[in-house]
Design a protein around this motif. Structure first.
Motif, PDB file in Angstrom:
ATOM      1  N   PRO A  21      36.541  31.331  54.970  1.00 49.95           N
ATOM      2  CA  PRO A  21      37.059  32.517  54.814  1.00 49.95           C
ATOM      3  C   PRO A  21      36.247  33.551  53.844  1.00 49.95           C
ATOM      4  O   PRO A  21      35.676  33.238  52.866  1.00 49.95           O
ATOM      5  N   GLU A  22      36.322  35.134  54.120  1.00 52.58           N
ATOM      6  CA  GLU A  22      35.951  35.752  53.349  1.00 52.58           C
ATOM      7  C   GLU A  22      36.897  36.242  52.102  1.00 52.58           C
ATOM      8  O   GLU A  22      37.953  36.228  52.426  1.00 52.58           O
ATOM      9  N   LEU A  23      36.510  36.047  50.896  1.00 53.82           N
ATOM     10  CA  LEU A  23      37.306  36.481  49.684  1.00 53.82           C
ATOM     11  C   LEU A  23      37.383  37.823  49.599  1.00 53.82           C
ATOM     12  O   LEU A  23      38.403  38.328  49.331  1.00 53.82           O
ATOM     13  N   PHE A  71      29.055  42.161  37.173  1.00 54.45           N
ATOM     14  CA  PHE A  71      30.109  42.559  37.900  1.00 54.45           C
ATOM     15  C   PHE A  71      31.313  41.588  38.046  1.00 54.45           C
ATOM     16  O   PHE A  71      30.921  40.317  37.648  1.00 54.45           O
ATOM     17  N   ASN A  72      32.463  41.814  38.499  1.00 53.79           N
ATOM     18  CA  ASN A  72      33.142  40.596  38.763  1.00 53.79           C
ATOM     19  C   ASN A  72      32.847  40.164  40.510  1.00 53.79           C
ATOM     20  O   ASN A  72      31.865  40.603  40.839  1.00 53.79           O
ATOM     21  N   SER A  73      33.565  38.973  40.745  1.00 51.28           N
ATOM     22  CA  SER A  73      33.273  38.576  42.109  1.00 51.28           C
ATOM     23  C   SER A  73      33.327  39.381  43.074  1.00 51.28           C
ATOM     24  O   SER A  73      32.939  38.919  44.341  1.00 51.28           O
ATOM     25  N   ALA A  74      34.159  40.564  42.899  1.00 47.78           N
ATOM     26  CA  ALA A  74      34.584  41.426  44.206  1.00 47.78           C
ATOM     27  C   ALA A  74      33.421  42.568  44.238  1.00 47.78           C
ATOM     28  O   ALA A  74      33.553  43.464  44.881  1.00 47.78           O
ATOM     29  N   CYS A 419      55.395  28.087  44.101  1.00 43.78           N
ATOM     30  CA  CYS A 419      55.270  29.482  43.957  1.00 43.78           C
ATOM     31  C   CYS A 419      54.953  30.160  42.910  1.00 43.78           C
ATOM     32  O   CYS A 419      54.246  31.041  42.865  1.00 43.78           O
ATOM     33  N   LYS A 420      55.180  29.345  41.780  1.00 46.53           N
ATOM     34  CA  LYS A 420      54.860  29.968  40.544  1.00 46.53           C
ATOM     35  C   LYS A 420      53.083  29.821  40.020  1.00 46.53           C
ATOM     36  O   LYS A 420      52.506  30.805  39.779  1.00 46.53           O
ATOM     37  N   THR A 421      52.281  28.884  40.504  1.00 43.59           N
ATOM     38  CA  THR A 421      50.987  28.751  40.782  1.00 43.59           C
ATOM     39  C   THR A 421      50.380  29.710  41.515  1.00 43.59           C
ATOM     40  O   THR A 421      49.450  30.418  41.332  1.00 43.59           O
ATOM     41  N   LEU A 422      50.948  29.927  42.786  1.00 42.71           N
ATOM     42  CA  LEU A 422      50.318  30.978  43.761  1.00 42.71           C
ATOM     43  C   LEU A 422      50.378  32.614  43.178  1.00 42.71           C
ATOM     44  O   LEU A 422      49.867  32.874  43.396  1.00 42.71           O
ATOM     45  N   ARG A 423      51.755  32.496  42.441  1.00 43.86           N
ATOM     46  CA  ARG A 423      51.846  33.887  41.865  1.00 43.86           C
ATOM     47  C   ARG A 423      50.800  34.454  40.935  1.00 43.86           C
ATOM     48  O   ARG A 423      50.115  35.470  40.787  1.00 43.86           O
ATOM     49  N   VAL A 424      50.558  33.251  40.160  1.00 46.56           N
ATOM     50  CA  VAL A 424      49.170  33.328  39.090  1.00 46.56           C
ATOM     51  C   VAL A 424      47.925  33.435  39.933  1.00 46.56           C
ATOM     52  O   VAL A 424      47.187  34.611  39.558  1.00 46.56           O
ATOM     53  N   LEU A 425      47.845  32.730  40.796  1.00 47.83           N
ATOM     54  CA  LEU A 425      46.471  32.860  41.644  1.00 47.83           C
ATOM     55  C   LEU A 425      46.170  33.998  42.173  1.00 47.83           C
ATOM     56  O   LEU A 425      45.117  34.671  42.182  1.00 47.83           O
ATOM     57  N   VAL A 433      40.558  42.228  39.406  1.00 48.57           N
ATOM     58  CA  VAL A 433      40.527  41.257  38.448  1.00 48.57           C
ATOM     59  C   VAL A 433      39.166  40.195  38.950  1.00 48.57           C
ATOM     60  O   VAL A 433      38.276  40.078  38.006  1.00 48.57           O
ATOM     61  N   GLY A 434      39.427  40.047  40.226  1.00 50.04           N
ATOM     62  CA  GLY A 434      38.097  39.416  40.940  1.00 50.04           C
ATOM     63  C   GLY A 434      37.845  37.986  40.494  1.00 50.04           C
ATOM     64  O   GLY A 434      36.654  37.534  40.025  1.00 50.04           O
ATOM     65  N   MET A 435      38.700  37.012  40.345  1.00 52.74           N
ATOM     66  CA  MET A 435      38.535  35.814  40.110  1.00 52.74           C
ATOM     67  C   MET A 435      39.071  34.940  41.298  1.00 52.74           C
ATOM     68  O   MET A 435      40.232  34.644  41.270  1.00 52.74           O
ATOM     69  N   PRO A 436      38.176  34.795  42.272  1.00 51.07           N
ATOM     70  CA  PRO A 436      38.820  34.040  43.342  1.00 51.07           C
ATOM     71  C   PRO A 436      39.014  32.477  43.136  1.00 51.07           C
ATOM     72  O   PRO A 436      38.150  31.608  43.820  1.00 51.07           O
ATOM     73  N   LEU A 437      39.823  32.015  42.390  1.00 55.63           N
ATOM     74  CA  LEU A 437      40.059  30.535  42.310  1.00 55.63           C
ATOM     75  C   LEU A 437      40.533  29.857  43.121  1.00 55.63           C
ATOM     76  O   LEU A 437      41.873  30.572  43.698  1.00 55.63           O
ATOM     77  N   SER A 438      40.385  28.804  43.556  1.00 53.68           N
ATOM     78  CA  SER A 438      41.112  27.864  44.610  1.00 53.68           C
ATOM     79  C   SER A 438      42.089  27.166  43.738  1.00 53.68           C
ATOM     80  O   SER A 438      42.084  27.072  42.426  1.00 53.68           O
TER      81      SER A 438
END
Length: 590
Positions: A21-23, A71-74, A419-425, A433-438
């Motif tokens: 996927p494109e981030l 740069f950030n990841s974006a 839900c909590k984890t995904l809200r943070v991610l 912010v540009g931090m594409p963490l899995s």
């Protein structure tokens, strides 16, 4: 139909699906990776870019000044600075685990920058021999560096937190090594780094601080010259590309060749990286090739240069225009979206679709999977965690919630946790912010390290909200914000700045006003420091700081009020040392 469109993007490598996927589409303008040196941090970290001075390039409209850009990841610019270091060509740069940018130049000097492109003092020298002989190559890992001189001598810094360069054993090479890789100290029995060097006469050398070992055969097979090497993330496997276009994978004890694959090109790849622990990714100038232990390799074609960024669960692929994430499709996602899947999780996902359309088939699906409903709910929750698409996350969680309503023996808080984890991610994946963490990267990074990284990137508000949301200590965030505010607000008067600081510092009970005051004092804001100390409730913190900023009388008053004789003595001795004896006795005993 959704299942078909999701699975249509996957490619099969033997019996495992992969997706890419494109981030982000990259937000930067006029960045050509082929003309620059690039360093990308793992865990969705920042990207450092500087013009490559080993290539003759037409400067177009660029300034002749070389700039180091971060740069950030974006592709959003965080900071930039003019590169003005003597010492010859930039040999290599890389990010450490705590996101410090390490830059090694030809004369063996190491320059360090933070994420805001501010030079950190002091610079580190790799030693006299590096200075005299010139450094020609280097390899980085987590917090360390090995460099190779023109005379094929190796020098190492094993931890930049305590940078003590030392020399490794002399490999006795006449020609330069064809390729170099390292096994990190944490994966070596001795606790020291192991350097692997492919040599022109074939095989490889294993160099440590006090030994050199030659490996000519692996599992009875003679090794030809190796052109490129990559060590797996857990230090257990070595992937090596041979002179005749074979990709070999072997354990790092060199006991056997686990598998080999003909890559149909004797030209060595420009980059090679492990994709998690499942496959190896090789890059030539127009193609990314993914090779697994069995089956035909998978090809992806590119018409622009790319940089491979290995992660613990895949490889990020950075090009001039986009950031993608190549990863193995998680089993839970396969079970739901694989074309023709009849798993319980796929039927549950389908049941939600029927329920939304008010079709009786929803009930029919639930009856079919009643016995395995808990597993189906768990698979939907797990698959939601692995998604980058927020709409799909929501649908999967709704499917899990729908199934859970008919499920008496299921942990109710699993959906809430996810839900909590995904809200943070989702918050940290925002392009600004540009931090594409899995989710796997987030779990191995931990939430406290993530908050620390946000603080260092000056994303204080987001860091505060995440800390609050996850029930973590907010003091660290507020303290860092207060110190940063003092450093950045030189033009704001002390009283106005004090109000701003108190407004936020009061949010946190028990916060150390003394530490913020000490920072103000260090930045030459003595009056502000004195005003802040007034709010410090602990005399034990308050009194020493008052003494250090020259407020002896106030210190003595506070010490006396506290009733702590040790503090009173501390103040008296301090004044006794600073003032002439006569004046001291006049003041206190007169």
């Amino acid at each position: 139909m959704a299942n078909v469109s999701v699975a249509a993007e996957w490619l099969l490598l033997y019996n495992r699906y992969y997706r890419k996927p494109e981030l982000y589409p990259m937000r930067w303008k006029h960045i050509d990776l082929s003309r620059n040196k690039v360093a990308c941090a793992a865990f969705g970290g920042p990207i450092a870019v500087i013009r490559d001075d080993s290539k003759i390039v037409q400067l177009y409209a660029e300034s002749a000044l070389r700039k180091l850009r971060i740069f950030n990841s974006a592709g959003v610019l965080i900071a930039e600075t003019v590169w003005k270091h003597p010492g010859g060509r930039l040999i290599g740069m890389s990010w450490t685990d705590d996101q410090t940018l390490i830059c090694l130049v030809q004369d063996g000097t190491v320059f360090r920058y933070n994420i805001h492109a501010e030079l950190l003092e002091p610079n580190i020298s790799m030693g006299k021999e590096c200075f005299e002989q010139n450094v020609v190559d280097c390899v980085f890992w987590g917090n360390g560096l090995v460099c190779i001189t023109e005379a094929n001598q190796l020098f190492c810094v094993s931890d930049f937190k305590n940078p003590q360069p030392y020399k490794l054993s002399d490999p006795g090479l006449e020609d330069s090594p064809l390729c170099v890789a390292v096994i990190e100290p944490q994966y070596v029995m001795s606790g020291n780094v192991e350097v692997l060097m492919g040599v022109s006469e074939g095989g490889l050398m294993v160099v440590e601080e006090d030994s050199v070992q030659r490996v000519e055969q692996v599992g009875g097979e003679v090794l030809g010259p190796l052109q490129k090497m990559a060590v797996s993330g857990d230090g257990k496997w070595l992937a090596a590309f041979t002179h005749d276009g074979q990709l070999l994978v072997m354990p790092t004890d060199f006991s056997e060749i686990k598998f080999s694959c003909n890559c149909e090109s004797a030209l060595p790849p420009e980059q090679m990286a492990w994709c998690g622990m499942d496959s190896i990714v090789l890059y030539w100038d127009d193609m990314v090739l993914m090779v697994g232990p069995i089956g035909e390799p998978v090809r992806y074609l590119y018409d622009e240069p790319v940089v491979l960024i290995p992660e613990c669960d895949g490889v990020r692929i950075l090009s001039n225009s986009s950031m993608e994430f190549l990863q193995r499709v998680p089993d839970s996602t396969v079970s739901i979206f694989k074309i023709g899947s009849t798993s319980a999780a796929a039927l549950l996902y389908d049941a939600l679709d029927h329920f939304d359309r008010r079709s009786a088939k929803a009930d029919e699906n639930l009856r079919l999977i009643r016995s395995s409903l808990p597993e189906a709910v768990e698979a939907c929750i797990d698959a939601a965690g692995h998604e980058f698409d927020e709409k799909r996350q929501r649908t999967l969680l709704r499917a899990a919630s729908y199934g859970q309503a008919f499920c008496s023996h299921f942990q109710r808080d699993r959906i809430q946790e996810m839900c909590k984890t995904l809200r943070v991610l989702n918050a940290v994946r925002n392009p600004d912010v540009g931090m594409p963490l899995s989710i796997k990267q987030y779990k191995s990074l931990t939430s406290s390290v993530l908050v620390g990284r946000l603080i260092n990137a000056h994303q204080h508000l987001l860091a505060l909200r995440i800390s609050e949301y996850l029930g973590m200590n907010q003091e660290v965030v507020i303290m860092h914000w207060a110190c940063s505010k003092i450093t950045a607000s030189l033009a704001i008067p002390d009283v106005a700045l004090l109000e701003m600081l108190l407004d936020k510092l009061q949010l946190c009970k028990g916060i150390s006003y003394a530490a913020v005051a000490a920072h103000a004092d260090k930045n030459g804001r003595r009056k502000l420091a004195a005003l802040l100390i007034e709010h410090e409730p602990r005399p034990s913190k308050q009194v020493p700081l008052l003494l250090s900023i020259g407020e002896e009388d106030t210190a003595l008053m506070k010490a006396t009020e506290s009733g702590d004789t040790d503090l009173v003595y501390l103040v008296l001795f301090h004044i006794w040392q600073k003032r002439p004896a006569l004046e001291f006795f006049e003041n206190f005993l007169g």
